[in-house]
Scaffold this motif. Structure first.
Motif, PDB file in Angstrom:
ATOM      1  N   SER A   1      -6.656  33.651 -36.554  1.00 28.16           N
ATOM      2  CA  SER A   1      -6.687  35.125 -36.545  1.00 28.16           C
ATOM      3  C   SER A   1      -7.939  35.672 -35.860  1.00 28.16           C
ATOM      4  CB  SER A   1      -6.563  35.650 -37.970  1.00 28.16           C
ATOM      5  OG  SER A   1      -5.372  35.168 -38.560  1.00 28.16           O
TER       6      SER A   1
ATOM      7  N   GLU B   1       3.414  41.286 -34.196  1.00 25.41           N
ATOM      8  CA  GLU B   1       3.609  39.845 -34.437  1.00 25.41           C
ATOM      9  C   GLU B   1       5.040  39.538 -34.855  1.00 25.41           C
ATOM     10  OE1 GLU B   1      -0.442  37.800 -35.727  1.00 25.41           O
ATOM     11  OE2 GLU B   1       0.125  39.371 -37.120  1.00 25.41           O
TER      12      GLU B   1
ATOM     13  N   ARG C   1       3.824  38.131 -40.989  1.00 23.81           N
ATOM     14  CA  ARG C   1       3.250  39.430 -40.638  1.00 23.81           C
ATOM     15  C   ARG C   1       4.207  40.210 -39.747  1.00 23.81           C
ATOM     16  NH1 ARG C   1      -2.475  36.769 -40.085  1.00 23.81           N
ATOM     17  NH2 ARG C   1      -1.864  36.422 -37.922  1.00 23.81           N
TER      18      ARG C   1
ATOM     19  N   ALA D   1      -5.917  39.978 -34.221  1.00 28.24           N
ATOM     20  CA  ALA D   1      -5.386  38.652 -34.589  1.00 28.24           C
ATOM     21  C   ALA D   1      -4.757  38.002 -33.359  1.00 28.24           C
ATOM     22  CB  ALA D   1      -4.357  38.767 -35.717  1.00 28.24           C
TER      23      ALA D   1
ATOM     24  N   ASP E   1      -3.558  34.978 -32.926  1.00 26.46           N
ATOM     25  CA  ASP E   1      -2.755  33.777 -33.169  1.00 26.46           C
ATOM     26  C   ASP E   1      -1.588  33.648 -32.187  1.00 26.46           C
ATOM     27  OD1 ASP E   1      -4.287  33.007 -35.496  1.00 26.46           O
ATOM     28  OD2 ASP E   1      -3.305  34.641 -36.554  1.00 26.46           O
TER      29      ASP E   1
END
Length: 497
Positions: free
Chosen positions: A284, A344, A340, A310, A312
């Motif tokens: 993150s 995302e 999430r 974030a 990711d």
């Protein structure tokens, strides 16, 4: 004279940290110790090769050949030879810096690897401390003939990296992923000889080295693997380079720089493609490069731009974009990527609708340096087998680990069970489940493992009749005991209860 064993070497190297303790910050030990270890190794192997040339070709021709840089993997100029450095009683740090520079100038593959390590920091690295370090390393003969096993230097180096990660605590996570986690991912993606393997956040290079080890264990030719990586932190990049060279893996390409903002592994204006991609990106990451991603020249973010705070899914999409048509990747991620919402959620939906996700493996908590949160391993495949198409395998392995004082670890059996479950790709009660994309769609593309694998224990049904009978029996016994007790009390003239 007996050869140097791995245990002796590890112990000797770790004692070198004791010499530095109190002088420099523990998170900096690795730079100095790795630098000196590398310097001593190159110098000893150079002298060994030089002597062999003289023995094989006689004094006159041998000496001529000994001065020819083409005769060596690494040519060590006079100022970088160990005995030359040992002659200095003062300004030792400066002499080591000169040696590093000379080595880089003579050997193109070492460019930028050693010179970032500054030994000329007189306020912390006094001549007295450096003299002790040089004396300590002089006790080691690191020539090939004196090593009891061929990959000993590489293995000792891995040991040191782990020890320094332990010592550096939270900072250790920036350059080291626990070996057992790496082993698990490598066994899930199964690299084969001849493949191109890539780690976009390669740290100290452990994932690439374990990929080589895996091929070796499966009787493949490890030298046939092509290794690629990129690392943002300059010091960690240098460690990765040294690590690969000490493992006798000279044919690799590790680039310096920010993989998301400025990918360096590019061919003809396109992202390079690989058979296997493996990584443990920072969890993150904030300020990961959203602005640059919005104008990405390589089309890596086709499923959407991740939120600013974030990164990711930036790393996941970069890895997927780096896969060949039959490529596979394994990545460690925090659980948040599974559920999430927002941007995302849309990216996750896109990846699932493209049928790229093969498996989700839930890992135990507290496996990593710097964070106690549980993580997961995601396996993506561009060419899923027929029976895996349209499905995702969930493996709930959160409870399988060895508890440790500071950190938990995966045991050999835990890894074996996860890999066997992945290979079988079938349901096992409370452990694995093959879930269709339709079911995942009905769950709004949420990949939370507990949605698909129920690990709750069933409560035992209560037999009311037998409970009432037991209570009656107990009351009857209680009445009998009370009657006896009152009899005794009357005899003693004490009245009844």
């Amino acid at each position: 004279m007996s050869q140097l064993t791995l245990r002796e070497l590890e112990s000797h190297l770790w004692k070198s940290a004791d010499i530095l303790r109190g002088s420099v910050d523990s998170s900096d030990y690795k730079n100095y110790i790795f630098g000196l270890l590398f310097l001593k190794r190159l110098s000893d192997v150079f002298e060994e090769q030089k002597q062999r040339l003289v023995q094989e070709h006689g004094e006159e021709i041998g000496q001529l050949l000994a001065d020819d840089p083409d005769q060596y993997q690494f040519f060590v100029p006079t100022s970088a030879r160990w005995e030359e450095i040992r002659k200095h009683a003062s300004d030792i740090g400066s002499a080591i810096n000169v040696a590093f520079e000379a080595l880089e100038n003579e050997n193109q593959t070492l460019e930028g690897v050693l010179t970032p390590i500054d030994f000329n920091r007189k306020e912390v690295l006094t001549d007295s401390v450096l003299l002790r370090l040089l004396q300590h390393f002089s006790l080691l003969d690191l020539s090939n003939a004196n090593l009891s096993e061929p990959d000993m230097l590489g293995r000792a180096y891995e040991y040191l990296i782990k020890m320094f990660a332990d010592d550096a605590g939270k900072k250790g996570g920036e350059f080291y992923t626990p070996s057992k986690v790496v082993e698990l991912i490598v066994k899930l993606i199964k690299p084969e000889e001849g493949m191109r393997v890539y780690d976009p956040t390669c740290g100290s290079g452990g994932m690439l080295i374990q990929s080589v080890d895996y091929v070796k264990e499966h009787n493949g030719n490890p030298q046939s693997l092509s290794l690629f990586g990129q690392e943002k932190n300059l010091g960690t990049w240098a460690i990765a380079k040294m690590n690969l060279l000490l493992h006798n893996l000279p044919d690799h390409r590790i680039e310096k720089g920010d993989t998301i903002r400025e990918p360096k592994l590019v061919e003809d204006g396109e992202i390079m493609l690989f058979d296997r991609v493996i990584a443990n990106p920072p969890f993150s990451l904030k300020e990961w490069g959203r602005e640059e991603a919005e104008h990405d020249a390589y089309g890596r973010f086709q499923y959407g731009i991740p939120p600013k705070n974030a990164g990711d899914y930036a790393f996941i999409q970069h890895m997927v974009a780096s896969l060949k048509a039959d490529g596979k990747c394994g990545v460690v991620m925090p659980h948040g990527v599974l559920f999430r919402g927002g941007a995302e959620g849309k990216i996750r939906q896109g990846l699932l609708e493209s049928d790229l996700l093969e498996a989700v493996v839930g890992l135990p908590s507290n496996l990593f340096y710097g964070t106690g949160i549980p993580a997961c391993v995601l396996i993506f495949s561009r060419n899923k087998s027929a029976e895996r198409k349209g499905n995702v395998l969930f493996i709930a392995a959160e409870d399988a680990y060895q508890e440790g004082k500071n950190q938990n670890t995966l045991r050999d059996d835990d890894i074996k069970n996860i890999v066997a479950a992945f290979d079988a790709y079938e349901d096992v009660e409370k452990y694995t489940r093959v879930v269709s994309l339709d079911e995942i769609k009905n769950n709004d593309y949420n990949l939370n493992i507990t949605r698909y694998i129920d690990k709750s224990e069933e409560e035992e049904k209560v037999d009311l009749e037998s409970v009432i009978m037991s209570i009656s029996e107990l009351e009857s016994k209680r009445a009998d005991i009370k009657m006896k007790l009152n009899g005794y009390l009357r005899e003693l003239g004490l009245g009844e209860v």
